[in-house]
Motif scaffolding. Structure first.
Motif, PDB file in Angstrom:
ATOM      1  N   UNK A  71       0.819  -1.207   0.000  1.00 27.76           N
ATOM      2  CA  UNK A  71       0.000   0.000   0.000  1.00 27.76           C
ATOM      3  C   UNK A  71       0.856   1.261   0.000  1.00 27.76           C
ATOM      4  N   UNK A  72       0.195   2.404  -0.207  1.00 29.61           N
ATOM      5  CA  UNK A  72       0.881   3.690  -0.045  1.00 29.61           C
ATOM      6  C   UNK A  72       0.738   4.088   1.417  1.00 29.61           C
ATOM      7  N   UNK A  73       1.843   4.004   2.140  1.00 29.91           N
ATOM      8  CA  UNK A  73       1.814   4.291   3.576  1.00 29.91           C
ATOM      9  C   UNK A  73       1.992   5.790   3.784  1.00 29.91           C
ATOM     10  N   UNK A  74       1.045   6.398   4.497  1.00 25.01           N
ATOM     11  CA  UNK A  74       1.182   7.804   4.891  1.00 25.01           C
ATOM     12  C   UNK A  74       1.198   7.841   6.414  1.00 25.01           C
ATOM     13  N   UNK A  75       2.353   8.145   6.960  1.00 23.44           N
ATOM     14  CA  UNK A  75       2.536   8.194   8.419  1.00 23.44           C
ATOM     15  C   UNK A  75       3.227   9.523   8.736  1.00 23.44           C
ATOM     16  N   UNK A  76       2.446  10.576   8.949  1.00 19.08           N
ATOM     17  CA  UNK A  76       3.045  11.914   9.081  1.00 19.08           C
ATOM     18  C   UNK A  76       4.121  11.996  10.154  1.00 19.08           C
ATOM     19  N   UNK A  77       3.898  11.334  11.286  1.00 16.87           N
ATOM     20  CA  UNK A  77       4.868  11.485  12.385  1.00 16.87           C
ATOM     21  C   UNK A  77       6.260  11.013  11.982  1.00 16.87           C
ATOM     22  N   UNK A  78       6.314   9.957  11.172  1.00 14.47           N
ATOM     23  CA  UNK A  78       7.609   9.417  10.757  1.00 14.47           C
ATOM     24  C   UNK A  78       8.010   9.893   9.365  1.00 14.47           C
ATOM     25  N   UNK A  79       7.263  10.895   8.866  1.00 17.30           N
ATOM     26  CA  UNK A  79       7.554  11.499   7.565  1.00 17.30           C
ATOM     27  C   UNK A  79       7.634  10.450   6.456  1.00 17.30           C
ATOM     28  N   UNK A  80       6.695   9.492   6.502  1.00 22.14           N
ATOM     29  CA  UNK A  80       6.645   8.445   5.479  1.00 22.14           C
ATOM     30  C   UNK A  80       5.482   8.732   4.538  1.00 22.14           C
ATOM     31  N   UNK A  81       5.736   8.741   3.256  1.00 22.65           N
ATOM     32  CA  UNK A  81       4.688   8.755   2.234  1.00 22.65           C
ATOM     33  C   UNK A  81       5.231   8.009   1.029  1.00 22.65           C
ATOM     34  N   UNK A  82       4.930   6.723   0.957  1.00 22.44           N
ATOM     35  CA  UNK A  82       5.434   5.941  -0.157  1.00 22.44           C
ATOM     36  C   UNK A  82       4.969   4.496  -0.045  1.00 22.44           C
ATOM     37  N   UNK A  83       5.271   3.726  -1.092  1.00 23.83           N
ATOM     38  CA  UNK A  83       4.853   2.327  -1.106  1.00 23.83           C
ATOM     39  C   UNK A  83       5.708   1.535  -0.117  1.00 23.83           C
ATOM     40  N   UNK A  84       5.057   0.822   0.773  1.00 26.84           N
ATOM     41  CA  UNK A  84       5.781   0.026   1.775  1.00 26.84           C
ATOM     42  C   UNK A  84       4.845  -1.038   2.333  1.00 26.84           C
ATOM     43  N   UNK A  85       5.433  -2.009   3.021  1.00 24.70           N
ATOM     44  CA  UNK A  85       4.653  -2.995   3.758  1.00 24.70           C
ATOM     45  C   UNK A  85       4.622  -2.580   5.228  1.00 24.70           C
ATOM     46  N   UNK A  86       3.570  -2.994   5.912  1.00 22.35           N
ATOM     47  CA  UNK A  86       3.463  -2.736   7.352  1.00 22.35           C
ATOM     48  C   UNK A  86       3.293  -4.084   8.040  1.00 22.35           C
TER      49      UNK A  86
END
Ligand code: ZN
Length: 386
Positions: free
Chosen positions: A11-26
């Motif tokens: 998925x496209x992970x959007x995690x503002x606190x960790x400044x992540x916006x991109x394709x990744x696995x969780x």
């Protein structure tokens, strides 16, 4: 190799606190976030869910919803929050300082949703006419109840008061100071008590909810954001959406946002009637801000990390390693959509957020399309596909 219970893949992970916006696995293990990274391998016991094409965000926080009270408008949190990606909700004044124990037993403890509370300055909570009874507004016992339940209560609430004085708003602010917490204020100005004075009485961290309501003088006669409102924000007063049946008007939000005055937090003020025609759910309210021009990352920020910080729960609203695994999987649909505000007017938009899957404490608790389920044809004579 680490063993994961659940991996949301691609998925496209959007995690503002960790400044992540991109394709990744969780990856999730033991109810907590174990890793956010590309191409996480899965082992035997891992349930892997393909979420490619979807957004993966921290579980949403709705800091203004009605989940309890002696009035008929409240909603059961699990049924109204989890299907919408909301994993933490704050009931706003349903319970007063006399009846918090009942709220705890009947709603908070049995819910899968994390239910927190602002406690009403009125002892009996939100039951209609007594919300006007100034004898019932007492900062001392209100502050004491707040201080007694720090795991569940985030502050005090004042709302729906029609009297001329400061017993309600001022009392809630005092209860927050006594308990070293924050006050959330729903305010209707009167000749005897102005919005400007309210903002002066509020301390940094206190929340004015319903900033885009028609009865709030956010804008001056030329539709400019009043200088005293900007001063209050400068000082640290928080401005919350609280959509509700009557408090989110595009004709106020659009000019305010064009002048750089967005809400600090996106919230619904969801109750039985706001759930209907203005459709004040969390994902619908977030979609309305997209239609108003707020960038997606900011919409997510104001519905996750920022909301968590405002209620002083900074451990929530992010996908940091070790955080409790509360996750929303959202579809950002493209098309021709319409959105209705509290004045029952429409705004057109080209994007709409919809919740597809929700994880709360590491467990899939909502799965609209069965993304985490095996196909029935593969299972033979199955009983229960877990
Ligand atoms: Zn409300």
């Amino acid at each position: 190799m680490a063993e994961f219970d659940l991996v949301l893949k691609g998925g496209r992970v959007i995690d503002p606190k960790n400044d992540i916006d991109g394709i990744a696995d969780v990856a999730v293990a033991d109810g907590r976030i174990a890793s956010v990274a590309p191409d996480i391998p899965s082992s035997g016991r891992t349930k892997t869910v393909d979420v490619s094409g979807l957004l993966v965000t921290p579980g949403l926080l709705d800091i203004h919803l009605h989940a309890y009270g002696g009035y008929p408008g409240w909603l059961f949190p699990d049924q109204h929050c989890l299907p919408d990606g909301v994993t933490t909700v704050v009931d706003t004044g349903g319970a007063g300082w006399r009846d918090f124990d009942d709220f705890l037993e009947t709603i908070i403890q049995p819910s899968q949703t994390r239910v927190l509370a602002f406690i009403n300055i009125v002892g009996a909570g939100m039951i209609g006419a007594p919300e006007q009874d100034v004898e019932e507004m007492d900062p001392k016992p209100c502050g004491e109840v707040i201080a007694r339940y720090p795991d569940h209560i985030v502050g005090s609430k004042s709302a729906h008061f029609g009297g001329p004085g400061w017993e309600s708003a001022g009392g809630a602010i005092e209860a927050a100071r006594l308990s070293d917490t924050i006050a959330m204020i729903d305010f209707a100005p009167k000749p005897t008590r102005s919005y400007e004075e309210l903002l002066k009485r509020m301390s940094p961290g206190d929340i004015h909810t319903h900033l885009y309501a028609a009865h709030i003088p956010l804008l001056d006669d030329d539709k400019r954001v009043n200088a005293y409102v900007r001063d209050a924000r400068e000082r640290g007063v928080i401005f919350d959406t609280g959509h509700g049946g009557g408090s989110f008007w595009f004709r106020i939000a659009a000019p305010a946002m064009a002048q750089g005055f967005p809400p600090d937090t996106i919230s619904t003020d969801l109750h039985k009637s706001s759930r209907m025609i203005p459709n004040a759910t969390m994902t619908a309210t977030m979609s309305k801000f997209l239609a108003l021009g707020m960038p997606l990352r900011e919409v997510v920020y104001r519905s996750t990390q920022k909301a968590a910080e405002v209620i002083r729960r900074p451990e929530l609203g992010n996908l940091s390693d070790g955080a409790e695994a509360d996750i929303a999987v959202l579809d950002l649909a493209e098309g021709a959509f319409g959105f209705v505000d509290s004045g029952r007017a429409r705004m057109n938009g080209s994007q709409r957020l919809e919740c597809r899957l929700t994880v709360r404490g590491g467990k899939v608790v909502w799965d609209r399309d069965g993304l985490s389920r095996p196909g029935w044809e593969e299972l033979g004579d199955y009983r229960h596909a877990d």
